[in-house]
Write a protein that holds these residues in place. Structure first.
Motif, PDB file in Angstrom:
ATOM      1  N   ASP A 126       0.851  -1.182   0.000  1.00 32.17           N
ATOM      2  CA  ASP A 126       0.000   0.000   0.000  1.00 32.17           C
ATOM      3  C   ASP A 126       0.896   1.244   0.000  1.00 32.17           C
ATOM      4  OD1 ASP A 126      -1.429   2.312   1.452  1.00 32.17           O
ATOM      5  OD2 ASP A 126      -3.068   0.937   1.003  1.00 32.17           O
ATOM      6  N   PRO A 127       0.831   2.090  -1.038  1.00 32.00           N
ATOM      7  CA  PRO A 127       1.759   3.227  -1.125  1.00 32.00           C
ATOM      8  C   PRO A 127       1.696   4.163   0.068  1.00 32.00           C
ATOM      9  CG  PRO A 127       0.618   2.889  -3.215  1.00 32.00           C
ATOM     10  CD  PRO A 127      -0.053   1.998  -2.216  1.00 32.00           C
ATOM     11  N   ASP A 128       0.492   4.451   0.565  1.00 29.65           N
ATOM     12  CA  ASP A 128       0.357   5.383   1.681  1.00 29.65           C
ATOM     13  C   ASP A 128       0.917   4.793   2.977  1.00 29.65           C
ATOM     14  OD1 ASP A 128      -0.858   7.229   0.024  1.00 29.65           O
ATOM     15  OD2 ASP A 128      -2.876   6.448   0.433  1.00 29.65           O
ATOM     16  N   LYS A 129       0.613   3.522   3.244  1.00 30.79           N
ATOM     17  CA  LYS A 129       1.117   2.887   4.456  1.00 30.79           C
ATOM     18  C   LYS A 129       2.630   2.695   4.395  1.00 30.79           C
ATOM     19  CE  LYS A 129      -3.185   0.478   5.594  1.00 30.79           C
ATOM     20  NZ  LYS A 129      -3.846  -0.839   5.810  1.00 30.79           N
ATOM     21  N   LEU A 130       3.135   2.380   3.216  1.00 33.64           N
ATOM     22  CA  LEU A 130       4.581   2.237   3.056  1.00 33.64           C
ATOM     23  C   LEU A 130       5.278   3.563   3.286  1.00 33.64           C
ATOM     24  CD1 LEU A 130       7.129   0.680   2.284  1.00 33.64           C
ATOM     25  CD2 LEU A 130       6.571   1.109  -0.113  1.00 33.64           C
ATOM     26  N   ALA A 131       4.708   4.646   2.747  1.00 30.14           N
ATOM     27  CA  ALA A 131       5.302   5.969   2.945  1.00 30.14           C
ATOM     28  C   ALA A 131       5.331   6.344   4.419  1.00 30.14           C
ATOM     29  CB  ALA A 131       4.514   7.010   2.147  1.00 30.14           C
ATOM     30  N   ALA A 132       4.267   6.019   5.154  1.00 32.73           N
ATOM     31  CA  ALA A 132       4.239   6.305   6.587  1.00 32.73           C
ATOM     32  C   ALA A 132       5.293   5.496   7.334  1.00 32.73           C
ATOM     33  CB  ALA A 132       2.848   6.014   7.153  1.00 32.73           C
ATOM     34  N   ARG A 133       5.451   4.237   6.955  1.00 34.06           N
ATOM     35  CA  ARG A 133       6.456   3.390   7.597  1.00 34.06           C
ATOM     36  C   ARG A 133       7.871   3.894   7.295  1.00 34.06           C
ATOM     37  NH1 ARG A 133       6.809  -1.428  10.186  1.00 34.06           N
ATOM     38  NH2 ARG A 133       4.544  -1.507  10.248  1.00 34.06           N
TER      39      ARG A 133
END
Length: 269
Positions: A126-133
């Motif tokens: 998931d691009p958004d969750k990966l960016a947050a991580r």
């Protein structure tokens, strides 16, 4: 007599408690040592250790290690990046899911490990969750980079800083190009959406004109290449007939029941 008995009992109880506490501490220490050993393993997971290693990585919330993929790096602009493609991520998930899939491993521990594996996979793709991580990983990566730089000599630092500045300039140029490409793509998407919206509006007017003139969709056609006659019928009732067999002589007929404005449609006669 009672005092002597209580004293002996308390002494014995204390000794038992000390022995028990020591055993529990040793057990925790052994468990910690086992976990530390599993954390530092770099070999591929096997059927014998896959459940323990997935569960431990899930407990640590280290989804990169859980999927046996390299962790994020810190680029020269101080931003975390993860150089793993979506195909590599899917391949790692399929490889591990075979070991803990309920159809292959029916134990409860394996089922839990499979659910943990799916959660990690879905988050990293998931691009958004990966960016947050990745944002969460940046402080730790920066501390590691600072510790590594502190151990370098002065000449090594000068050389490293010069190389880093050069890479920074290239990264900024790449970011600018990517930003321009994104703007262009957004403009193209908006133009395509506007064209699609315009086409839908024209189709809607065409359908209303067809219903108002009483003509079927098959009858609404344009002038042919051979110059055959057409009927231009106005939605309000305006009817103009053009007849010609060879495209040279044409006649017109106007119905008497309309003077209103509207969209024109065509019908071959």
């Amino acid at each position: 007599m009672d005092r002597l008995f209580d004293k002996a009992f308390n002494k014995a109880h204390g000794a038992v408690h000390a022995v028990t506490g020591s055993a529990v501490a040793k057990e925790k220490e052994a468990e910690q040592s086992k976990d530390d050993a599993l954390r530092h393993l770099t070999t591929p997971m096997t059927a014998t250790d896959v459940v323990d290693r997935i569960s431990l990585a899930y407990k640590d919330r280290d989804f990169f290690r859980l999927l046996q993929l390299p962790g994020p790096n810190l680029n020269d602009l101080g931003k975390a990046e993860w150089p793993v493609t979506s195909s590599e991520l899917s391949k790692a998930f399929r490889k591990l899911s075979i070991l803990v899939h309920p159809d292959k491993n029916p134990t409860e521990e394996a089922r839990q490990a499979f659910e943990q594996l799916k959660e990690a996979y879905n988050e990293l793709r998931d691009p958004d969750k990966l960016a947050a991580r990745l944002r969460e990983a940046e402080p730790g990566l920066q501390r590691s980079a600072e510790r590594a730089a502190a151990t370098a000599s002065m000449s090594e630092r000068v050389e490293l800083n010069a190389a880093a500045e050069e890479r920074k300039a290239k990264l900024r140029q790449e970011e600018a190009r990517n930003f321009q490409l994104e703007i262009q793509q957004q403009m193209k998407r908006r133009q395509a959406e506007a064209a699609h919206k315009k086409q839908r509006a024209q189709s809607s007017r065409y359908a209303r004109a067809s219903a108002g003139s009483g003509n079927s969709d098959d009858e609404l056609r344009g002038l042919g290449e051979n110059g055959a006659g057409v009927v231009l019928s106005k939605q309000g009732g305006f009817d103009r007939r053009l007849n010609s067999s060879d495209g040279k002589h044409m006649q017109a007929h106007v119905s008497e029941d309309s003077e209103s404005d509207g969209d024109y449609t065509r019908r071959r006669t």
